[in-house]
Motif scaffolding. Sequence first.
Motif, PDB file in Angstrom:
ATOM      1  N   ALA A 223       0.917  -1.270   0.235  1.00  0.00           N
ATOM      2  CA  ALA A 223      -0.027   0.111  -0.095  1.00  0.00           C
ATOM      3  C   ALA A 223       1.046   1.426   0.052  1.00  0.00           C
ATOM      4  N   ASN A 224       1.795   1.277   0.683  1.00  0.00           N
ATOM      5  CA  ASN A 224       2.619   2.457   0.891  1.00  0.00           C
ATOM      6  C   ASN A 224       3.725   2.417  -0.512  1.00  0.00           C
ATOM      7  N   ILE A 225       4.001   1.342  -1.181  1.00  0.00           N
ATOM      8  CA  ILE A 225       4.789   1.594  -2.044  1.00  0.00           C
ATOM      9  C   ILE A 225       4.087   1.928  -3.444  1.00  0.00           C
ATOM     10  N   ALA A 226       2.571   1.691  -3.310  1.00  0.00           N
ATOM     11  CA  ALA A 226       1.879   2.025  -4.383  1.00  0.00           C
ATOM     12  C   ALA A 226       1.521   3.591  -4.395  1.00  0.00           C
ATOM     13  N   VAL A 227       1.741   4.306  -2.961  1.00  0.00           N
ATOM     14  CA  VAL A 227       1.694   5.781  -2.823  1.00  0.00           C
ATOM     15  C   VAL A 227       2.981   6.301  -3.529  1.00  0.00           C
ATOM     16  N   ALA A 228       4.017   5.845  -3.223  1.00  0.00           N
ATOM     17  CA  ALA A 228       5.279   6.234  -3.770  1.00  0.00           C
ATOM     18  C   ALA A 228       5.178   6.263  -5.251  1.00  0.00           C
ATOM     19  N   GLN A 229       4.576   4.901  -6.095  1.00  0.00           N
ATOM     20  CA  GLN A 229       4.548   4.921  -7.314  1.00  0.00           C
ATOM     21  C   GLN A 229       3.666   6.222  -8.269  1.00  0.00           C
ATOM     22  N   SER A 230       2.748   6.702  -7.231  1.00  0.00           N
ATOM     23  CA  SER A 230       1.753   7.666  -7.999  1.00  0.00           C
ATOM     24  C   SER A 230       2.300   9.224  -7.698  1.00  0.00           C
ATOM     25  N   ALA A 231       3.328   9.113  -6.546  1.00  0.00           N
ATOM     26  CA  ALA A 231       3.972  10.349  -6.213  1.00  0.00           C
ATOM     27  C   ALA A 231       4.681  10.991  -7.262  1.00  0.00           C
TER      28      ALA A 231
ATOM     29  N   LYS B 209      10.681  -1.159  -9.328  1.00  0.00           N
ATOM     30  CA  LYS B 209      11.548  -2.512  -9.052  1.00  0.00           C
ATOM     31  C   LYS B 209      11.039  -3.051  -7.743  1.00  0.00           C
ATOM     32  N   ILE B 210      10.930  -2.158  -6.564  1.00  0.00           N
ATOM     33  CA  ILE B 210      10.313  -2.504  -5.307  1.00  0.00           C
ATOM     34  C   ILE B 210       9.206  -3.172  -5.169  1.00  0.00           C
ATOM     35  N   PHE B 211       8.248  -2.351  -6.089  1.00  0.00           N
ATOM     36  CA  PHE B 211       6.898  -3.062  -5.896  1.00  0.00           C
ATOM     37  C   PHE B 211       6.869  -4.300  -6.705  1.00  0.00           C
ATOM     38  N   ASN B 212       7.640  -4.637  -7.662  1.00  0.00           N
ATOM     39  CA  ASN B 212       7.560  -5.751  -8.307  1.00  0.00           C
ATOM     40  C   ASN B 212       8.138  -7.073  -7.255  1.00  0.00           C
ATOM     41  N   GLU B 213       9.215  -6.635  -6.532  1.00  0.00           N
ATOM     42  CA  GLU B 213       9.865  -7.481  -5.518  1.00  0.00           C
ATOM     43  C   GLU B 213       8.805  -7.782  -4.315  1.00  0.00           C
ATOM     44  N   LEU B 214       8.168  -6.854  -3.923  1.00  0.00           N
ATOM     45  CA  LEU B 214       7.288  -7.007  -2.843  1.00  0.00           C
ATOM     46  C   LEU B 214       5.949  -7.850  -3.281  1.00  0.00           C
ATOM     47  N   SER B 215       5.435  -7.492  -4.346  1.00  0.00           N
ATOM     48  CA  SER B 215       4.515  -8.283  -5.138  1.00  0.00           C
ATOM     49  C   SER B 215       4.772  -9.888  -5.173  1.00  0.00           C
ATOM     50  N   ALA B 216       5.897 -10.130  -5.791  1.00  0.00           N
ATOM     51  CA  ALA B 216       6.687 -11.490  -5.871  1.00  0.00           C
ATOM     52  C   ALA B 216       6.422 -12.208  -4.434  1.00  0.00           C
ATOM     53  N   ALA B 217       6.933 -11.263  -3.376  1.00  0.00           N
ATOM     54  CA  ALA B 217       6.940 -11.869  -2.118  1.00  0.00           C
ATOM     55  C   ALA B 217       5.596 -12.335  -1.414  1.00  0.00           C
TER      56      ALA B 217
ATOM     57  N   ALA C 202      17.304  -3.086   0.054  1.00  0.00           N
ATOM     58  CA  ALA C 202      18.673  -2.991  -0.597  1.00  0.00           C
ATOM     59  C   ALA C 202      18.072  -1.593  -1.607  1.00  0.00           C
ATOM     60  N   THR C 203      17.122  -2.007  -2.657  1.00  0.00           N
ATOM     61  CA  THR C 203      17.090  -1.034  -3.628  1.00  0.00           C
ATOM     62  C   THR C 203      16.652   0.460  -2.923  1.00  0.00           C
ATOM     63  N   ALA C 204      15.768   0.422  -2.030  1.00  0.00           N
ATOM     64  CA  ALA C 204      15.136   1.555  -1.300  1.00  0.00           C
ATOM     65  C   ALA C 204      16.303   2.328  -0.594  1.00  0.00           C
ATOM     66  N   ASP C 205      17.075   1.603  -0.038  1.00  0.00           N
ATOM     67  CA  ASP C 205      18.297   2.343   0.795  1.00  0.00           C
ATOM     68  C   ASP C 205      19.387   2.793  -0.073  1.00  0.00           C
TER      69      ASP C 205
END
Length: 367
Positions: free
Chosen positions: A164-172, A260-268, A239-242
């Motif tokens: 949910a938080n990374i989706a906010v980042a995607q739209s920002a 990229k982060i969204f894809n990794e979290l979605s895969a998890a 690691a990508t975020a940092d």
Amino acid sequence: MFRTKTLIIITALMVSFLIPTVAFAESDVVTFGTAIVQNDQATNDSIVISMSGVTPAAEGSPYNAVLVSSNGTKSLNLGEVEVVQPVIQGVVQATGNINLTFDSSSEGYDGQDLLSTYSRIKITNGSGGSTAYSDNIPANAAAYINGIMGELNTIDEHLNEALANIAVAQSATDVDEIKTSTASAMADASAIAELADGLPAHATAAAEVDVEDGNLAEGAAGVIASAANISAWVTAAKATADNDVASQTSAAVANIFVDKIFNELSAAKNGWDANTDGTISPSTGEGGSDQARASAQQMGTLTLEAKDLPGSETATVAVGGSSGGSVLGLGLPSVGEKLIINLLMMGAVLGIFITGVGSLILVRNRT
């Protein structure tokens, strides 16, 4: 001398007859089908019973399916089950099939997590009658399976919030907002990885309770592989975020890494079809939390046999391997466990061997 040789031959023959019994007694077990917990409207709220080769119930006394807790204090009536006898070339077959799905459309459904309460099933001759078919998951294995489910629930809560938080980042469009939302998304990354890293121990422990149960072993392997994926993907996202998002001054570039982060979290959470074959398996590089849960459900597969349920039992372990009322932390075997049967058979062989040796010594002393 003659009596000595005779005693040796008799002892050897008795032992040779019993050894194959110990080695192959379990191979004669006939199974009639399975009962597998699945998801309908909630997690583990449905069960599917599939059987074949079933002798039709007596007229006026249809079979009834019942789930039972390990300690025998709780039960859930799944209802009557019908045996459908196939007709082949105009001839009604002597045995038939049972197919029953207990879900949100069934009487008595309340959405409860069936795996968390029930680890046994019996098909009875009429409601409240004798047991015709049954199976049980050992109480300790059930405890570990439920531990896996509980930790997957916690992992999913963290992942849902992170997504949910990374989706906010995607739209920002503002780089500072992107950084803030990304940081919020990854706040629980270490906790997720730690939970995932703990799942293999529970899966392995459950499989070791009954090493002859193929579903326990196969399901445990799926949990272990998927757990490793979850940990790896979440760690990579952190690691990508940092390393790539936190240092960016360009919103456009930052959003590339956020995707990229969204894809990794979605895969998890949902898994990843790495080989693009149209399915996501609980294997290395593919399985996520959803696949780990399905594998845990497989671990809870009940394989129905024509037998009565063993005596009730209580788990002697707690999730994480700590003991719960057993001496030296060792889980005691339940009533009817294969271990007890095998120990009895081995004891019989040893007794015969000792008797034979004693007889030989006695004969030699007399001569």
